[in-house]
Design a protein around this motif. Structure first.
Motif, PDB file in Angstrom:
ATOM      1  N   LEU A 208       0.827  -1.211   0.000  1.00 29.89           N
ATOM      2  CA  LEU A 208       0.000   0.000   0.000  1.00 29.89           C
ATOM      3  C   LEU A 208       0.860   1.260   0.000  1.00 29.89           C
ATOM      4  O   LEU A 208       0.542   2.238  -0.690  1.00 29.89           O
ATOM      5  CB  LEU A 208      -0.936  -0.012   1.209  1.00 29.89           C
ATOM      6  N   GLU A 209       1.951   1.237   0.757  1.00 31.52           N
ATOM      7  CA  GLU A 209       2.864   2.382   0.774  1.00 31.52           C
ATOM      8  C   GLU A 209       3.443   2.625  -0.621  1.00 31.52           C
ATOM      9  O   GLU A 209       3.522   3.768  -1.090  1.00 31.52           O
ATOM     10  CB  GLU A 209       4.000   2.132   1.770  1.00 31.52           C
ATOM     11  N   LEU A 210       3.849   1.550  -1.275  1.00 22.88           N
ATOM     12  CA  LEU A 210       4.422   1.676  -2.617  1.00 22.88           C
ATOM     13  C   LEU A 210       3.377   2.136  -3.627  1.00 22.88           C
ATOM     14  O   LEU A 210       3.680   2.914  -4.536  1.00 22.88           O
ATOM     15  CB  LEU A 210       5.020   0.338  -3.055  1.00 22.88           C
ATOM     16  N   MET A 211       2.155   1.672  -3.462  1.00 22.25           N
ATOM     17  CA  MET A 211       1.095   2.071  -4.391  1.00 22.25           C
ATOM     18  C   MET A 211       0.793   3.562  -4.283  1.00 22.25           C
ATOM     19  O   MET A 211       0.474   4.214  -5.287  1.00 22.25           O
ATOM     20  CB  MET A 211      -0.166   1.244  -4.142  1.00 22.25           C
ATOM     21  N   VAL A 212       0.909   4.093  -3.089  1.00 20.55           N
ATOM     22  CA  VAL A 212       0.751   5.544  -2.913  1.00 20.55           C
ATOM     23  C   VAL A 212       1.947   6.266  -3.529  1.00 20.55           C
ATOM     24  O   VAL A 212       1.794   7.255  -4.248  1.00 20.55           O
ATOM     25  CB  VAL A 212       0.610   5.905  -1.417  1.00 20.55           C
ATOM     26  N   GLU A 213       3.144   5.746  -3.274  1.00 18.35           N
ATOM     27  CA  GLU A 213       4.366   6.359  -3.803  1.00 18.35           C
ATOM     28  C   GLU A 213       4.350   6.410  -5.328  1.00 18.35           C
ATOM     29  O   GLU A 213       4.758   7.412  -5.930  1.00 18.35           O
ATOM     30  CB  GLU A 213       5.586   5.571  -3.325  1.00 18.35           C
ATOM     31  N   TYR A 214       3.870   5.334  -5.957  1.00 16.37           N
ATOM     32  CA  TYR A 214       3.846   5.272  -7.417  1.00 16.37           C
ATOM     33  C   TYR A 214       2.527   5.769  -8.000  1.00 16.37           C
ATOM     34  O   TYR A 214       2.255   5.602  -9.184  1.00 16.37           O
ATOM     35  CB  TYR A 214       4.122   3.838  -7.887  1.00 16.37           C
ATOM     36  N   ARG A 215       1.696   6.340  -7.145  1.00 22.46           N
ATOM     37  CA  ARG A 215       0.442   6.997  -7.533  1.00 22.46           C
ATOM     38  C   ARG A 215      -0.606   6.047  -8.118  1.00 22.46           C
ATOM     39  O   ARG A 215      -1.377   6.417  -8.997  1.00 22.46           O
ATOM     40  CB  ARG A 215       0.734   8.144  -8.516  1.00 22.46           C
ATOM     41  N   TYR A 216      -0.619   4.844  -7.605  1.00 23.58           N
ATOM     42  CA  TYR A 216      -1.699   3.916  -7.948  1.00 23.58           C
ATOM     43  C   TYR A 216      -2.881   4.102  -6.996  1.00 23.58           C
ATOM     44  O   TYR A 216      -4.002   3.728  -7.323  1.00 23.58           O
ATOM     45  CB  TYR A 216      -1.216   2.466  -7.859  1.00 23.58           C
ATOM     46  N   LEU A 217      -2.593   4.635  -5.805  1.00 20.18           N
ATOM     47  CA  LEU A 217      -3.616   4.875  -4.795  1.00 20.18           C
ATOM     48  C   LEU A 217      -3.445   6.259  -4.196  1.00 20.18           C
ATOM     49  O   LEU A 217      -2.324   6.782  -4.130  1.00 20.18           O
ATOM     50  CB  LEU A 217      -3.510   3.852  -3.654  1.00 20.18           C
ATOM     51  N   SER A 218      -4.542   6.827  -3.730  1.00 15.47           N
ATOM     52  CA  SER A 218      -4.468   8.071  -2.965  1.00 15.47           C
ATOM     53  C   SER A 218      -4.277   7.706  -1.493  1.00 15.47           C
ATOM     54  O   SER A 218      -4.476   6.549  -1.095  1.00 15.47           O
ATOM     55  CB  SER A 218      -5.756   8.877  -3.129  1.00 15.47           C
ATOM     56  N   LEU A 219      -3.917   8.674  -0.685  1.00 15.14           N
ATOM     57  CA  LEU A 219      -3.772   8.428   0.751  1.00 15.14           C
ATOM     58  C   LEU A 219      -5.096   7.979   1.363  1.00 15.14           C
ATOM     59  O   LEU A 219      -5.127   7.108   2.239  1.00 15.14           O
ATOM     60  CB  LEU A 219      -3.272   9.695   1.453  1.00 15.14           C
ATOM     61  N   GLU A 220      -6.179   8.567   0.885  1.00 13.62           N
ATOM     62  CA  GLU A 220      -7.501   8.212   1.407  1.00 13.62           C
ATOM     63  C   GLU A 220      -7.845   6.756   1.083  1.00 13.62           C
ATOM     64  O   GLU A 220      -8.387   6.028   1.930  1.00 13.62           O
ATOM     65  CB  GLU A 220      -8.570   9.139   0.820  1.00 13.62           C
ATOM     66  N   GLU A 221      -7.526   6.332  -0.126  1.00 13.01           N
ATOM     67  CA  GLU A 221      -7.799   4.950  -0.530  1.00 13.01           C
ATOM     68  C   GLU A 221      -6.949   3.974   0.284  1.00 13.01           C
ATOM     69  O   GLU A 221      -7.417   2.903   0.682  1.00 13.01           O
ATOM     70  CB  GLU A 221      -7.527   4.781  -2.023  1.00 13.01           C
ATOM     71  N   LYS A 222      -5.700   4.366   0.529  1.00 19.19           N
ATOM     72  CA  LYS A 222      -4.826   3.517   1.339  1.00 19.19           C
ATOM     73  C   LYS A 222      -5.376   3.373   2.751  1.00 19.19           C
ATOM     74  O   LYS A 222      -5.433   2.262   3.300  1.00 19.19           O
ATOM     75  CB  LYS A 222      -3.414   4.113   1.401  1.00 19.19           C
ATOM     76  N   GLU A 223      -5.788   4.481   3.346  1.00 14.15           N
ATOM     77  CA  GLU A 223      -6.304   4.450   4.713  1.00 14.15           C
ATOM     78  C   GLU A 223      -7.566   3.595   4.823  1.00 14.15           C
ATOM     79  O   GLU A 223      -7.775   2.908   5.826  1.00 14.15           O
ATOM     80  CB  GLU A 223      -6.594   5.875   5.198  1.00 14.15           C
ATOM     81  N   LYS A 224      -8.383   3.628   3.798  1.00  9.54           N
ATOM     82  CA  LYS A 224      -9.612   2.834   3.805  1.00  9.54           C
ATOM     83  C   LYS A 224      -9.293   1.341   3.851  1.00  9.54           C
ATOM     84  O   LYS A 224      -9.943   0.570   4.568  1.00  9.54           O
ATOM     85  CB  LYS A 224     -10.447   3.161   2.566  1.00  9.54           C
ATOM     86  N   ILE A 225      -8.279   0.925   3.093  1.00 10.53           N
ATOM     87  CA  ILE A 225      -7.873  -0.485   3.099  1.00 10.53           C
ATOM     88  C   ILE A 225      -7.222  -0.841   4.431  1.00 10.53           C
ATOM     89  O   ILE A 225      -7.453  -1.926   4.978  1.00 10.53           O
ATOM     90  CB  ILE A 225      -6.914  -0.779   1.928  1.00 10.53           C
ATOM     91  N   LEU A 226      -6.432   0.082   4.974  1.00  8.90           N
ATOM     92  CA  LEU A 226      -5.778  -0.164   6.265  1.00  8.90           C
ATOM     93  C   LEU A 226      -6.799  -0.382   7.378  1.00  8.90           C
ATOM     94  O   LEU A 226      -6.557  -1.148   8.316  1.00  8.90           O
ATOM     95  CB  LEU A 226      -4.860   1.006   6.626  1.00  8.90           C
ATOM     96  N   GLU A 227      -7.933   0.281   7.272  1.00 12.82           N
ATOM     97  CA  GLU A 227      -8.994   0.098   8.271  1.00 12.82           C
ATOM     98  C   GLU A 227      -9.490  -1.344   8.289  1.00 12.82           C
ATOM     99  O   GLU A 227      -9.845  -1.881   9.344  1.00 12.82           O
ATOM    100  CB  GLU A 227     -10.161   1.043   7.975  1.00 12.82           C
ATOM    101  N   GLU A 228      -9.506  -1.984   7.122  1.00 16.76           N
ATOM    102  CA  GLU A 228      -9.942  -3.381   7.046  1.00 16.76           C
ATOM    103  C   GLU A 228      -8.895  -4.324   7.624  1.00 16.76           C
ATOM    104  O   GLU A 228      -9.227  -5.394   8.146  1.00 16.76           O
ATOM    105  CB  GLU A 228     -10.237  -3.763   5.596  1.00 16.76           C
ATOM    106  N   ILE A 229      -7.624  -3.920   7.511  1.00 19.54           N
ATOM    107  CA  ILE A 229      -6.558  -4.744   8.081  1.00 19.54           C
ATOM    108  C   ILE A 229      -6.653  -4.729   9.601  1.00 19.54           C
ATOM    109  O   ILE A 229      -6.482  -5.748  10.265  1.00 19.54           O
ATOM    110  CB  ILE A 229      -5.167  -4.236   7.628  1.00 19.54           C
ATOM    111  N   GLY A 230      -6.968  -3.537  10.144  1.00 20.26           N
ATOM    112  CA  GLY A 230      -7.146  -3.415  11.586  1.00 20.26           C
ATOM    113  C   GLY A 230      -5.849  -3.197  12.339  1.00 20.26           C
ATOM    114  O   GLY A 230      -4.780  -3.131  11.782  1.00 20.26           O
TER     115      GLY A 230
END
Length: 230
Positions: A208-230
């Motif tokens: 997820l960090e790399l996807m944000v770095e390479y602009r595949y995801l926004s920070l908001e999208e990353k945080e949403k997935i992180l919420e599911e990880i818990g």
């Protein structure tokens, strides 16, 4: 001084001879692999598998996650990524280990369909020759598609469809963003990430960090997935 130069010259000659032997053996391994099975035959065999998935059948976020973690310059190189190899070599020398290979997706495909997982110099050289051959014969999207259908995901799953059905009980097309980014990290160490969810989640966070770095995801999208990880 003259003795030192002669000694240095001798060392260089020996190293060149050793390198030449490894390159010759690697090339011979590559040629034998091609003589046994052509790329056309290999591709046809892989695509005939019932669980084969087309690239368009997979979630875009899954494809991007794989590229981000495995080979983010995939669409820019010709099979070999010199920058990644240099970075991996620096990492290995610094840590006195050989756990980072710097292999591109094309090299990994070459290994998956033609060679063993054995870590030998000759095999690595053969893999490089085969990667160039694959890039010459196949389009980038086809290479990526074949890679996703020949990777091992642990627990006896050898294609992305088998893994998706096995881990999530659904076709790959219906994987959620959380499931897609989780699955993308498993082939790196399937016996570990396919068994230990905590470690799999750590790998997923790295993706997820790399996807944000390479602009595949926004920070908001990353945080949403992180919420599911818990």
């Amino acid at each position: 001084m003259k003795k030192f130069l002669n000694f240095l010259f001798l060392i260089i000659v020996i190293l060149l001879l050793i390198s030449g032997i490894y390159i010759y053996n690697g090339y011979s391994m590559y040629k034998k692999a091609l003589d046994d099975y052509s790329i056309k035959d290999k591709v046809a065999s892989i695509k005939s598998v019932e669980s084969y998935s087309r690239l368009e059948e997979l979630p875009k976020i899954y494809i991007n996650a794989v590229i981000a973690i495995e080979d983010h310059r995939f669409y820019k190189h010709n099979g070999i990524d010199v920058i990644s190899i240099g970075r991996a070599l620096y990492h290995d020398l610094k840590n006195k280990s050989f756990d980072e290979g710097g292999s591109t997706i094309t090299q990994q495909l070459a290994k998956n369909i033609y060679f063993s997982q054995e870590k030998k110099i000759e095999r690595k050289i053969a893999e490089v020759f085969m990667a160039f051959k694959l890039e010459h014969n196949l389009e980038k999207d086809e290479i990526l598609e074949l890679y996703l259908n020949t990777s091992y995901f642990g627990n006896g799953y050898y294609t992305v469809k088998e893994a998706s059905m096995g881990y999530f009980s659904k076709e790959p097309a219906y994987m959620t963003d959380y499931e897609s980014t989780l699955l993308a990290g498993i082939p790196n160490a399937p016996s570990i990430y396919g068994e230990d969810m905590n470690l799999a989640h750590e790998r997923q966070k790295q993706i997820l960090e790399l996807m944000v770095e390479y602009r595949y995801l926004s920070l908001e999208e990353k945080e949403k997935i992180l919420e599911e990880i818990g």
